[in-house]
Motif scaffolding. Structure first.
Motif, mmCIF file in Angstrom:
data_model
loop_
_atom_site.group_PDB
_atom_site.id
_atom_site.type_symbol
_atom_site.label_atom_id
_atom_site.label_comp_id
_atom_site.label_asym_id
_atom_site.label_seq_id
_atom_site.Cartn_x
_atom_site.Cartn_y
_atom_site.Cartn_z
ATOM 1 N N LYS A 65 6.321 -5.791 -6.837
ATOM 2 C CA LYS A 65 5.270 -5.116 -6.078
ATOM 3 C C LYS A 65 5.597 -5.010 -4.586
ATOM 4 C CE LYS A 65 0.918 -5.719 -7.125
ATOM 5 N NZ LYS A 65 -0.414 -6.315 -7.305
ATOM 6 N N VAL A 66 6.066 -6.091 -3.971
ATOM 7 C CA VAL A 66 6.364 -6.079 -2.535
ATOM 8 C C VAL A 66 7.585 -5.201 -2.249
ATOM 9 C CG1 VAL A 66 6.952 -7.508 -0.528
ATOM 10 C CG2 VAL A 66 5.305 -8.345 -2.215
ATOM 11 N N VAL A 67 8.570 -5.241 -3.135
ATOM 12 C CA VAL A 67 9.762 -4.403 -2.982
ATOM 13 C C VAL A 67 9.371 -2.932 -3.113
ATOM 14 C CG1 VAL A 67 12.040 -3.856 -3.927
ATOM 15 C CG2 VAL A 67 11.263 -6.234 -3.858
ATOM 16 N N LEU A 68 8.539 -2.605 -4.102
ATOM 17 C CA LEU A 68 8.076 -1.228 -4.293
ATOM 18 C C LEU A 68 7.331 -0.745 -3.054
ATOM 19 C CD1 LEU A 68 7.559 1.327 -5.951
ATOM 20 C CD2 LEU A 68 5.652 0.117 -7.066
ATOM 21 N N LYS A 69 6.489 -1.593 -2.496
ATOM 22 C CA LYS A 69 5.742 -1.225 -1.283
ATOM 23 C C LYS A 69 6.705 -0.907 -0.138
ATOM 24 C CE LYS A 69 2.472 -3.184 1.994
ATOM 25 N NZ LYS A 69 1.716 -4.357 2.402
ATOM 26 N N ALA B 95 0.607 2.578 -6.956
ATOM 27 C CA ALA B 95 1.305 2.017 -5.788
ATOM 28 C C ALA B 95 1.662 3.135 -4.813
ATOM 29 C CB ALA B 95 2.564 1.271 -6.232
ATOM 30 N N PHE B 96 2.154 4.253 -5.340
ATOM 31 C CA PHE B 96 2.469 5.396 -4.487
ATOM 32 C C PHE B 96 1.215 5.852 -3.736
ATOM 33 C CE2 PHE B 96 1.683 9.879 -4.087
ATOM 34 C CZ PHE B 96 2.580 10.192 -3.076
ATOM 35 N N ALA B 97 0.111 6.060 -4.465
ATOM 36 C CA ALA B 97 -1.125 6.559 -3.851
ATOM 37 C C ALA B 97 -1.611 5.619 -2.747
ATOM 38 C CB ALA B 97 -2.208 6.747 -4.911
ATOM 39 N N SER B 98 -1.517 4.329 -2.985
ATOM 40 C CA SER B 98 -1.948 3.352 -1.982
ATOM 41 C C SER B 98 -1.106 3.441 -0.715
ATOM 42 C CB SER B 98 -1.865 1.935 -2.551
ATOM 43 O OG SER B 98 -2.837 1.758 -3.547
ATOM 44 N N ALA C 4 -7.779 8.612 -3.319
ATOM 45 C CA ALA C 4 -6.350 8.977 -3.295
ATOM 46 C C ALA C 4 -5.696 8.628 -4.637
ATOM 47 C CB ALA C 4 -5.642 8.261 -2.147
ATOM 48 N N ILE C 5 -6.036 7.478 -5.193
ATOM 49 C CA ILE C 5 -5.483 7.086 -6.501
ATOM 50 C C ILE C 5 -5.944 8.061 -7.576
ATOM 51 C CG2 ILE C 5 -5.620 5.315 -8.316
ATOM 52 C CD1 ILE C 5 -5.571 3.215 -6.008
#
Length: 182
Positions: A44-48, A86-89, A106-107
């Motif tokens: 999750k943190v890497v994706l962010k 995750a993208f939308a956030s 947005a999500i």
């Protein structure tokens, strides 16, 4: 995994933010393996951090989504919903002062765009480019009305904006990267 080896050789501990930035810059990576890694809930943190590298500020949400999808190949078993949320956030965080709606809207907007693409084109394609004719026609007004029914703030996203998104998806399906190795 290769990532751990890389950090071990450089005598540093795994830093998820640095890793996300490194993955973004490493163009030679297998896009399917990248998609598998980023789709893990433990990443999750890497994706962010990876998403933050795109610089989504002032980029229309459907265009930003297209850029993100073209950077990875989504494996069949991956949670598309997790990646899209995750993208939308991250897109929302970059543009929160430019839009009148919140993260949840947005999500829902990203989910609606993906759903529209699914209905019209049969899913996210491995072959980017313009579409000759949708597999199933959806009228723009139907897309707008369907989205507004899910919008708790009653039309926080203007119909004119949704119409531009609809036209863009009708014209060009969402596409993902091809795997670079195989």
């Amino acid at each position: 995994m290769a990532i751990t080896t890389l950090f071990d050789k450089s005598n540093t501990r795994v830093d998820p933010i640095a890793l996300g930035q490194l993955l973004f810059r490493a163009i030679e990576l297998d896009r399917t393996r990248l998609g598998e890694y980023l789709a893990r809930r433990t990443s999750k943190v890497v994706l962010k951090a990876y998403l933050d590298c795109f610089g989504f500020r002032s980029m229309r949400i459907d265009k930003a989504l297209g850029a993100f999808l073209l950077s990875i190949s989504i494996p069949p078993k991956a949670s598309l919903e997790h990646l899209m949320d995750a993208f939308a956030s991250r897109w929302y965080e970059a543009n929160s002062d430019l839009v009148v709606y919140d993260r949840e809207v947005a999500i829902r907007l990203v989910r609606s765009i993906v759903q529209l693409n699914e209905v019209m084109h049969g899913g996210i394609s491995q072959n980017p480019g313009f579409t000759s004719y949708p597999k199933r026609n959806v009228i723009g007004r139907d897309f707008i009305d369907a989205f507004h029914r899910t919008d708790p703030r009653c039309n926080a996203v203007p119909a004119e904006f949704l119409d531009r998104v609809y036209a863009a998806i009708r014209r060009e399906r969402l596409s993902q990267a091809r795997s670079t190795h195989g």
